[in-house]
Design a protein around this motif. Structure first.
Motif, short mmCIF file in Angstrom:
data_model
loop_
_atom_site.label_atom_id
_atom_site.label_comp_id
_atom_site.label_asym_id
_atom_site.label_seq_id
_atom_site.Cartn_x
_atom_site.Cartn_y
_atom_site.Cartn_z
N GLU A 1 -84.57 -67.92 -87.95
CA GLU A 1 -83.88 -68.43 -86.74
C GLU A 1 -83.30 -67.29 -85.92
O GLU A 1 -83.36 -67.31 -84.70
N LYS A 2 -82.72 -66.31 -86.58
CA LYS A 2 -82.09 -65.17 -85.90
C LYS A 2 -83.08 -64.06 -85.57
O LYS A 2 -82.69 -63.03 -85.03
N GLN A 3 -84.35 -64.27 -85.89
CA GLN A 3 -85.43 -63.30 -85.63
C GLN A 3 -85.17 -61.95 -86.31
O GLN A 3 -85.33 -60.88 -85.73
N VAL A 4 -84.74 -62.03 -87.57
CA VAL A 4 -84.53 -60.84 -88.39
C VAL A 4 -85.77 -60.65 -89.26
O VAL A 4 -86.19 -61.57 -89.95
N ALA A 5 -86.37 -59.47 -89.20
CA ALA A 5 -87.55 -59.18 -90.01
C ALA A 5 -87.18 -59.13 -91.48
O ALA A 5 -86.15 -58.57 -91.85
N VAL A 6 -88.03 -59.72 -92.32
CA VAL A 6 -87.81 -59.71 -93.77
C VAL A 6 -89.02 -59.07 -94.42
O VAL A 6 -90.15 -59.48 -94.19
N PHE A 7 -88.76 -58.03 -95.21
CA PHE A 7 -89.82 -57.33 -95.94
C PHE A 7 -89.59 -57.52 -97.43
O PHE A 7 -88.46 -57.43 -97.90
N GLN A 8 -90.67 -57.79 -98.16
CA GLN A 8 -90.58 -57.94 -99.60
C GLN A 8 -91.51 -56.94 -100.25
O GLN A 8 -92.62 -56.70 -99.77
N MET B 1 -68.99 -56.78 -84.24
CA MET B 1 -70.11 -57.42 -84.90
C MET B 1 -71.40 -56.75 -84.46
O MET B 1 -71.52 -56.27 -83.34
N PHE B 2 -72.37 -56.71 -85.34
CA PHE B 2 -73.64 -56.07 -85.03
C PHE B 2 -74.79 -56.94 -85.51
O PHE B 2 -74.61 -57.82 -86.34
N GLU B 3 -75.97 -56.69 -84.96
CA GLU B 3 -77.17 -57.44 -85.35
C GLU B 3 -77.82 -56.77 -86.54
O GLU B 3 -77.83 -55.54 -86.65
N ILE B 4 -78.39 -57.56 -87.43
CA ILE B 4 -79.12 -57.04 -88.58
C ILE B 4 -80.57 -56.88 -88.14
O ILE B 4 -81.22 -57.85 -87.77
N PRO B 5 -81.12 -55.64 -88.16
CA PRO B 5 -82.49 -55.45 -87.70
C PRO B 5 -83.54 -55.95 -88.68
O PRO B 5 -84.59 -56.43 -88.28
N CYS B 6 -83.25 -55.80 -89.99
CA CYS B 6 -84.21 -56.27 -90.99
C CYS B 6 -83.54 -56.36 -92.35
O CYS B 6 -82.45 -55.83 -92.56
N VAL B 7 -84.22 -57.04 -93.25
CA VAL B 7 -83.78 -57.17 -94.64
C VAL B 7 -84.94 -56.75 -95.52
O VAL B 7 -86.09 -57.14 -95.27
N VAL B 8 -84.65 -55.94 -96.54
CA VAL B 8 -85.68 -55.51 -97.48
C VAL B 8 -85.34 -56.09 -98.85
O VAL B 8 -84.26 -55.83 -99.39
N ILE B 9 -86.27 -56.89 -99.38
CA ILE B 9 -86.10 -57.51 -100.70
C ILE B 9 -86.96 -56.72 -101.68
O ILE B 9 -88.18 -56.62 -101.51
N THR B 10 -86.32 -56.13 -102.69
CA THR B 10 -87.03 -55.26 -103.63
C THR B 10 -87.22 -55.93 -104.99
O THR B 10 -86.70 -57.01 -105.24
N ASN B 11 -87.95 -55.25 -105.85
CA ASN B 11 -88.18 -55.69 -107.24
C ASN B 11 -88.85 -57.06 -107.32
O ASN B 11 -88.63 -57.79 -108.28
N ASP B 12 -89.64 -57.40 -106.30
CA ASP B 12 -90.31 -58.71 -106.26
C ASP B 12 -89.35 -59.89 -106.32
O ASP B 12 -89.70 -60.98 -106.74
N ASN B 13 -88.09 -59.65 -105.92
CA ASN B 13 -87.12 -60.75 -105.87
C ASN B 13 -87.49 -61.70 -104.74
O ASN B 13 -88.19 -61.32 -103.80
N LEU B 14 -87.01 -62.91 -104.84
CA LEU B 14 -87.26 -63.92 -103.81
C LEU B 14 -85.99 -64.19 -103.04
O LEU B 14 -84.89 -64.18 -103.59
N LEU B 15 -86.15 -64.42 -101.77
CA LEU B 15 -85.03 -64.76 -100.91
C LEU B 15 -84.86 -66.28 -100.94
O LEU B 15 -85.85 -67.01 -100.79
#
Length: 58
Positions: free
Chosen positions: A25-32, A1-15
């Motif tokens: 909670e998991k302190q994962v950076a989210v970029f939109q 298992m590994f940690e997710i460093p960040c998530v990139v949300i493209t096309n102006d989509n919403l999470l």
């Protein structure tokens, strides 16, 4: 298992809120971004230029 460093949300989509809460909670950076996935990838990970072919010395 590994940690997710960040998530990139493209096309102006919403999470969805539940995922945003989980990433927070998991302190994962989210970029939109309004950019497409392709444009975002090229901006984040530029393709290096190919070296030019050298001509043999005479």
């Amino acid at each position: 298992m590994f940690e997710i460093p960040c998530v990139v949300i493209t096309n102006d989509n919403l999470l969805p809120d539940n995922l945003l809460d989980l990433f927070t909670e998991k302190q994962v950076a989210v970029f939109q971004t309004p950019l497409s996935t392709r444009s975002s990838a090229i901006s984040l990970f530029p393709i290096p230029e190919r070296p030019t072919k050298r001509r043999p010395m005479p």
